[in-house]
Design a protein around this motif. Structure first.
Motif, short mmCIF file in Angstrom:
data_model
loop_
_atom_site.label_atom_id
_atom_site.label_comp_id
_atom_site.label_asym_id
_atom_site.label_seq_id
_atom_site.Cartn_x
_atom_site.Cartn_y
_atom_site.Cartn_z
N LEU A 34 -5.43 4.73 3.40
CA LEU A 34 -5.37 3.52 2.59
C LEU A 34 -6.76 2.90 2.57
O LEU A 34 -7.18 2.23 3.51
CB LEU A 34 -4.34 2.55 3.16
N GLY A 69 -2.27 -1.38 -0.91
CA GLY A 69 -1.34 -1.49 0.21
C GLY A 69 0.10 -1.48 -0.24
O GLY A 69 0.97 -0.88 0.40
N CYS A 123 -5.83 2.92 7.80
CA CYS A 123 -5.82 1.76 6.93
C CYS A 123 -7.11 0.96 7.04
O CYS A 123 -7.52 0.57 8.14
CB CYS A 123 -4.62 0.87 7.29
N LEU A 152 -8.66 -4.81 1.78
CA LEU A 152 -8.16 -4.16 0.58
C LEU A 152 -8.15 -5.17 -0.56
O LEU A 152 -8.23 -6.37 -0.34
CB LEU A 152 -6.75 -3.60 0.82
N GLY A 174 -5.53 -5.91 6.44
CA GLY A 174 -4.88 -5.04 7.41
C GLY A 174 -3.77 -5.71 8.19
O GLY A 174 -2.75 -5.09 8.52
N PHE A 194 -0.75 -5.83 5.99
CA PHE A 194 -0.18 -4.49 5.84
C PHE A 194 0.68 -4.10 7.04
O PHE A 194 1.79 -3.58 6.88
CB PHE A 194 -1.29 -3.47 5.64
#
Length: 409
Positions: free
Chosen positions: A11, A39, A57, A61, A66, A69
């Protein structure tokens, strides 16, 4: 490299980083690598398709970070491992990893940008070949009724991990760690499946006393070691709030003919955040009776200097997170140095927990700590094998080591 991962999901919304990391993984023998930039797309994929073995990850993003997520991932019942990619301050990476571990996930560590093949290899080696990943705590736990029945039928078993004085390769003690053996399947369960439930339903004291009885019955097998070798037993704050506990423990040790000086009572630092006069009284009485007292996972809680000064602890155990980060993190080294200086001023012995690699052992030794515990020396083992280890101890490689995220009695 013989990796035990077959499907890895990346990711990462930076195409160059994602392509570079994918290429490294393929060269390490990963048969399937899938890349995503969103995500939300990953959450949908994990929930409705076959789960990957490992998710890598990025912390930043376009549609979430994170931390978000990891929180959302728990709703998908994902059972694989997690690793993180970051170009941020290492302390942010630490927070995300701690969150993921607290939710029960097996966290392999972090990759810092620019990602190198050596970083990836070290991460992949953090999980042992053919060893199933730990299950998130929310997926399975014993019921209170199962725990009560199991306590009385002998399901609770101690595993022992040595504490080693690296100056002369000498075992100076063992920590006893609670495990649960399912007699129907012979499966050994992590303490995360029963300790939190026992605490929540008020049966932790019965569990702790039963566990201690089993440990005391094992003492006859310590003949291979110096008679001063001690065994650490973890007690919850709930148990230590009972003012009758010192008398019960003294009677138990008398029954098993074991000296209190050979028992170390470990208390987790974070549980001492709020003063309880009964706890301080019980700890003081245990100290007067000859028991040794240890403050566990030091550095993760909020113990004040006042509390440490006025509680008769004799041992300070450095939390494994600082030990394992110290090789690459100056902040972790600073915490260790200050903790060791504090212990010296208070006349406390220091034990470094979670030592897994040669580099960690060498660094901790250079920093002045000589007593260590961790997979570098031996992993926790049942009684039938723990005291039959040939000395010097077999030094367990990273490939063999198993991260269990122990909750403790």
């Amino acid at each position: 490299m013989n990796s035990n991962y077959q499907h890895v999901l990346i990711l990462e919304d930076d195409a160059v980083t994602a392509e570079h990391l994918s290429s490294i993984l393929v060269k390490q023998g990963i048969t399937s690598v899938t890349r995503f930039e969103s995500g939300f797309e990953v959450l949908h994929e994990v929930e409705h398709s076959k789960h990957p073995d490992l998710i890598l990850c990025d912390l930043r993003l376009s549609d979430m970070d994170g931390l978000q997520f990891v929180r959302f991932l728990t709703e998908t019942h994902y059972e694989g491992d997690i690793g993180f990619i970051s170009g941020n301050d290492s302390r942010v990476l630490d927070v995300v990893q701690q969150l993921a571990r607290s939710l029960g996930y097996s966290v392999l560590g972090g990759l810092t940008k620019p990602v190198t093949p050596n970083q990836v290899v070290r991460m992949l080696m953090a999980r042992p070949i053919n060893e199933p990943a730990p299950q998130p705590h929310s997926i399975y736990s014993l019921s209170a009724n199962q725990i009560i029945k199991g306590i009385r039928s002998g399901a609770l078993v101690p595993y022992y991990q040595p504490k080693v004085d690296v100056k002369d390769n000498r075992v100076v003690g063992f920590e006893s760690l609670a495990r649960w053996r399912d007699k129907k399947t012979d499966q050994v369960l992590s303490p995360a499946t029963f300790i939190p439930v026992a605490e929540r339903f008020g049966i932790i004291s019965e569990l702790s006393l039963t566990f201690l009885k089993t440990v005391l019955s094992d003492f006859k097998q310590f003949h291979a070691f110096d008679e001063q070798v001690s065994v650490s037993v973890n007690f919850s704050i709930e148990s230590l709030s009972d003012r009758h506990l010192p008398d019960m423990l003294i009677d138990l040790l008398r029954e098993y003919n074991v000296s209190p000086s050979r028992i170390v009572i470990e208390v987790t630092e974070s549980r001492l955040a709020h003063d309880r006069i009964n706890v301080l009284e019980v700890l003081a009485r245990l100290h007067l009776a000859g028991f040794r007292l240890s403050i566990d996972d030091f550095g993760t809680g909020y113990s004040s200097l006042y509390r440490l000064k006025h509680t008769p602890f004799e041992e300070l155990k450095l939390d494994r997170s600082f030990v394992q980060d110290a090789v690459k993190d100056n902040s972790a080294q600073a915490v260790i140095r200050s903790s060791m200086q504090l212990a010296k001023e208070l006349n406390m012995e220091v034990v470094a927990e979670g030592v897994e690699t040669v580099e960690e052992e060498q660094l901790i030794t250079q920093m002045g700590c000589g007593v260590m515990q961790g997979f570098r020396f031996a992993k926790p083992q049942p009684i039938e094998s723990a005291f039959n280890i040939e000395w010097p101890l077999h030094q367990v490689s990273q490939v063999e080591s198993l991260r269990t995220g122990d909750a403790r009695v």
